[in-house]
Write a protein that holds these residues in place. Structure first.
Motif, PDB file in Angstrom:
ATOM      1  N   VAL A 290     -23.601  20.812   4.795  1.00 53.05           N
ATOM      2  CA  VAL A 290     -24.868  20.824   4.062  1.00 53.05           C
ATOM      3  C   VAL A 290     -25.262  19.422   3.609  1.00 53.05           C
ATOM      4  O   VAL A 290     -26.376  18.957   3.862  1.00 53.05           O
ATOM      5  CB  VAL A 290     -24.790  21.779   2.852  1.00 53.05           C
ATOM      6  N   ARG A 291     -24.344  18.712   2.968  1.00 54.38           N
ATOM      7  CA  ARG A 291     -24.660  17.389   2.418  1.00 54.38           C
ATOM      8  C   ARG A 291     -24.318  16.250   3.374  1.00 54.38           C
ATOM      9  O   ARG A 291     -24.557  15.080   3.059  1.00 54.38           O
ATOM     10  CB  ARG A 291     -23.947  17.192   1.085  1.00 54.38           C
ATOM     11  N   ASN A 292     -23.723  16.600   4.509  1.00 53.61           N
ATOM     12  CA  ASN A 292     -23.441  15.626   5.572  1.00 53.61           C
ATOM     13  C   ASN A 292     -22.538  14.481   5.105  1.00 53.61           C
ATOM     14  O   ASN A 292     -22.657  13.352   5.578  1.00 53.61           O
ATOM     15  CB  ASN A 292     -24.755  15.067   6.134  1.00 53.61           C
ATOM     16  N   LEU A 293     -21.602  14.779   4.214  1.00 50.53           N
ATOM     17  CA  LEU A 293     -20.659  13.764   3.746  1.00 50.53           C
ATOM     18  C   LEU A 293     -19.397  13.811   4.609  1.00 50.53           C
ATOM     19  O   LEU A 293     -18.289  14.017   4.125  1.00 50.53           O
ATOM     20  CB  LEU A 293     -20.321  14.009   2.270  1.00 50.53           C
ATOM     21  N   LYS A 294     -19.571  13.599   5.896  1.00 49.46           N
ATOM     22  CA  LYS A 294     -18.468  13.750   6.836  1.00 49.46           C
ATOM     23  C   LYS A 294     -17.357  12.740   6.588  1.00 49.46           C
ATOM     24  O   LYS A 294     -16.188  13.020   6.877  1.00 49.46           O
ATOM     25  CB  LYS A 294     -18.996  13.644   8.269  1.00 49.46           C
ATOM     26  N   TRP A 295     -17.696  11.592   6.063  1.00 52.13           N
ATOM     27  CA  TRP A 295     -16.675  10.576   5.778  1.00 52.13           C
ATOM     28  C   TRP A 295     -15.668  11.080   4.754  1.00 52.13           C
ATOM     29  O   TRP A 295     -14.494  10.688   4.767  1.00 52.13           O
ATOM     30  CB  TRP A 295     -17.343   9.295   5.255  1.00 52.13           C
ATOM     31  N   LEU A 296     -16.124  11.979   3.875  1.00 48.55           N
ATOM     32  CA  LEU A 296     -15.249  12.480   2.822  1.00 48.55           C
ATOM     33  C   LEU A 296     -14.117  13.324   3.386  1.00 48.55           C
ATOM     34  O   LEU A 296     -12.997  13.316   2.875  1.00 48.55           O
ATOM     35  CB  LEU A 296     -16.078  13.302   1.825  1.00 48.55           C
ATOM     36  N   GLY A 297     -14.419  14.035   4.446  1.00 48.59           N
ATOM     37  CA  GLY A 297     -13.397  14.897   5.038  1.00 48.59           C
ATOM     38  C   GLY A 297     -12.666  14.284   6.207  1.00 48.59           C
ATOM     39  O   GLY A 297     -11.751  14.916   6.763  1.00 48.59           O
ATOM     40  N   PHE A 298     -13.032  13.042   6.583  1.00 47.60           N
ATOM     41  CA  PHE A 298     -12.461  12.438   7.784  1.00 47.60           C
ATOM     42  C   PHE A 298     -10.931  12.394   7.780  1.00 47.60           C
ATOM     43  O   PHE A 298     -10.311  12.728   8.806  1.00 47.60           O
ATOM     44  CB  PHE A 298     -13.022  11.037   7.983  1.00 47.60           C
ATOM     45  N   PRO A 299     -10.262  11.990   6.678  1.00 50.84           N
ATOM     46  CA  PRO A 299      -8.792  11.947   6.718  1.00 50.84           C
ATOM     47  C   PRO A 299      -8.174  13.292   7.074  1.00 50.84           C
ATOM     48  O   PRO A 299      -7.173  13.352   7.796  1.00 50.84           O
ATOM     49  CB  PRO A 299      -8.415  11.516   5.296  1.00 50.84           C
ATOM     50  N   PHE A 300      -8.779  14.375   6.581  1.00 53.73           N
ATOM     51  CA  PHE A 300      -8.241  15.701   6.888  1.00 53.73           C
ATOM     52  C   PHE A 300      -8.672  16.176   8.270  1.00 53.73           C
ATOM     53  O   PHE A 300      -7.941  16.907   8.932  1.00 53.73           O
ATOM     54  CB  PHE A 300      -8.680  16.701   5.815  1.00 53.73           C
ATOM     55  N   GLU A 301      -9.852  15.751   8.709  1.00 54.72           N
ATOM     56  CA  GLU A 301     -10.298  16.107  10.052  1.00 54.72           C
ATOM     57  C   GLU A 301      -9.327  15.575  11.093  1.00 54.72           C
ATOM     58  O   GLU A 301      -9.007  16.251  12.074  1.00 54.72           O
ATOM     59  CB  GLU A 301     -11.699  15.548  10.311  1.00 54.72           C
ATOM     60  N   VAL A 302      -8.832  14.352  10.879  1.00 57.35           N
ATOM     61  CA  VAL A 302      -7.867  13.744  11.795  1.00 57.35           C
ATOM     62  C   VAL A 302      -6.646  14.646  11.954  1.00 57.35           C
ATOM     63  O   VAL A 302      -6.129  14.842  13.056  1.00 57.35           O
ATOM     64  CB  VAL A 302      -7.464  12.342  11.288  1.00 57.35           C
ATOM     65  N   MET A 303      -6.182  15.208  10.838  1.00 57.88           N
ATOM     66  CA  MET A 303      -4.997  16.065  10.881  1.00 57.88           C
ATOM     67  C   MET A 303      -5.336  17.447  11.430  1.00 57.88           C
ATOM     68  O   MET A 303      -4.527  18.061  12.137  1.00 57.88           O
ATOM     69  CB  MET A 303      -4.382  16.175   9.489  1.00 57.88           C
ATOM     70  N   GLY A 304      -6.527  17.934  11.130  1.00 60.07           N
ATOM     71  CA  GLY A 304      -6.902  19.263  11.570  1.00 60.07           C
ATOM     72  C   GLY A 304      -7.094  19.381  13.061  1.00 60.07           C
ATOM     73  O   GLY A 304      -6.893  20.456  13.641  1.00 60.07           O
ATOM     74  N   LEU A 305      -7.478  18.291  13.721  1.00 60.78           N
ATOM     75  CA  LEU A 305      -7.722  18.324  15.159  1.00 60.78           C
ATOM     76  C   LEU A 305      -6.430  18.417  15.968  1.00 60.78           C
ATOM     77  O   LEU A 305      -6.457  18.772  17.142  1.00 60.78           O
ATOM     78  CB  LEU A 305      -8.511  17.083  15.582  1.00 60.78           C
ATOM     79  N   ASN A 306      -5.299  18.072  15.353  1.00 59.70           N
ATOM     80  CA  ASN A 306      -4.002  18.172  16.029  1.00 59.70           C
ATOM     81  C   ASN A 306      -2.991  18.875  15.136  1.00 59.70           C
ATOM     82  O   ASN A 306      -1.839  18.444  15.011  1.00 59.70           O
ATOM     83  CB  ASN A 306      -3.495  16.773  16.414  1.00 59.70           C
ATOM     84  N   ALA A 307      -3.428  19.987  14.541  1.00 55.78           N
ATOM     85  CA  ALA A 307      -2.591  20.668  13.550  1.00 55.78           C
ATOM     86  C   ALA A 307      -1.297  21.217  14.145  1.00 55.78           C
ATOM     87  O   ALA A 307      -0.228  21.088  13.543  1.00 55.78           O
ATOM     88  CB  ALA A 307      -3.389  21.800  12.894  1.00 55.78           C
ATOM     89  N   ILE A 308      -1.370  21.826  15.323  1.00 53.21           N
ATOM     90  CA  ILE A 308      -0.167  22.395  15.927  1.00 53.21           C
ATOM     91  C   ILE A 308       0.834  21.298  16.280  1.00 53.21           C
ATOM     92  O   ILE A 308       2.044  21.432  16.069  1.00 53.21           O
ATOM     93  CB  ILE A 308      -0.513  23.220  17.180  1.00 53.21           C
TER      94      ILE A 308
END
Length: 381
Positions: A290-308
């Motif tokens: 909604v607020r397009n603050l993608k930078w805020l979640g970037f550290p976790f996105e890095v981990m989420g893309l290779n969670a397994i």
């Protein structure tokens, strides 16, 4: 939003879960843990008890994207069922690999007898994810939405009834203690006690308790399907919060009759943790979509893309550190303990040093996953 569009908020949600799992599973010393970072001993809950259901919830939330093209008019083929089965088998195989790897290290390095291989633990976290995913995916492909809701209700109410009404030899009906509950009895009967966690009479990832875990996946699916049809606006996030708070209330009230218990994966635990999953997803959705603050979640996105990869890799390395030793003799510390005792405890103290060890482990894996992210390396099954 088109249902085929990928949400970064789901990757961030998954990344938060995997980072939390690595933090909780890797203290420098299990004797020095902040209470908030330790699982509830039995009934009740602590923050770490939400991590596993969050994983299952996000598995379900991703299903509308991967399965949306299959409808009554466009039925899934045998190849689709094969892909679902293959993915489930790989997940299960990875879980068994970690269990076998531990036994192999003990055999090679610590003189454990070969007979220990006959006691390999059959169930586990990845095995439960595998079964819950497989059952949920098959149900989603073959049942209408209303039938899925009915299935979820039957599983939760049926599990509650079974745990309360079916007697366990020597303990009777309605016994929810570690030794006397129906889940443990079924596992001992089907799998054999030697194949349960630590050879104990109860396994926290049991077969029977996987059935309510299927509902955790379905809760994620219902959420993902609903979200895919909503506008990207704060009202959508607010609705998630309202439903989440309602689930927390219902789960809490149900807990008076059927205690909230992660190890038994009670029906109240399913509803209660689904509520918190909705709250976390609402926060991720509001900030990122909604607020397009993608930078805020970037550290976790890095981990989420290779969670397994992070899950299996962190478990693999931890087992090596725990099974190898520094020095000789029966008193030689494990590599894991040596690192904690020499690099963290002396200057941070026993408790804070243990926490710092865990935080360092999270950072270590984040750096590895960031390296993979920069090179577009994604471990998919």
């Amino acid at each position: 939003m088109k249902i085929s569009q990928r949400w970064k908020s789901l990757d961030v949600f998954r990344g938060i879960a995997i980072a939390s799992m690595i933090l909780v599973n890797n203290p420098g010393s299990w004797d020095n843990i902040y209470p908030q970072l330790d699982h509830a001993e039995w009934n009740g809950y602590t923050p770490p008890d939400f991590i596993f259901p969050f994983f299952l919830f996000i598995v379900g939330a991703a299903m509308p994207f991967s399965l949306s093209k299959y409808t009554k008019e466009n039925r899934p083929t045998k190849a689709v069922y094969w892909r679902i089965g293959r993915r489930a088998l790989i997940l299960c195989g990875l879980g068994l690999f970690l269990a076998l790897f531990s036994l192999t290290l003990d055999f090679w390095l610590n003189g454990a007898p070969a007979s220990k291989f006959a006691t390999i633990r059959i169930m586990g976290v990845l095995q439960r994810i595998s079964l819950a995913y497989f059952i949920s995916a098959i149900a989603v492909l073959n049942l209408h939405r209303r039938a899925l809701w009915i299935l979820a209700a039957i599983l939760l109410l049926g599990y509650w009834a079974a745990m309360q009404l079916i007697p366990v030899p020597g303990y009777g009906a309605g016994n929810l203690t570690p030794a006397g509950n129906l889940v443990g009895y079924c596992d001992r009967l089907i799998l054999g006690q030697q194949h349960l966690l630590g050879g104990k009479p109860f396994d926290p990832e049991g077969l029977l308790s996987t059935l309510p875990a299927v509902v955790t996946v379905l809760a994620g699916y219902f959420t993902g399907e609903w979200l895919s049809k909503q506008p990207q606006q704060s009202r959508t996030s607010i609705n998630l919060v309202i439903v989440g708070m309602s689930c927390i209330l219902v789960g809490h009230l149900w807990g008076f009759l059927f205690p909230i218990n992660k190890q038994l994966w009670t029906s109240s635990f399913v509803i209660f943790t689904a509520g918190f999953a909705l709250l976390l997803l609402a926060a991720c959705y509001e900030l990122i979509e909604v607020r397009n603050l993608k930078w805020l979640g970037f550290p976790f996105e890095v981990m989420g893309l290779n969670a397994i990869f992070a899950f299996v890799g962190s478990g693999f390395i931890a087992r090596i550190l725990i099974k190898t030793h520094i020095g000789n003799g029966t008193d030689a510390p494990t590599t894991y303990t040596w690192i904690y005792e020499h690099l963290f405890k002396p200057w941070a103290g026993a408790l804070n040093g243990s926490l710092l060890f865990a935080i360092t482990t999270v950072i270590f894996w984040w750096l590895i996953l960031y390296f993979m992210y920069r090179r577009n390396w994604y471990f998919k099954i």
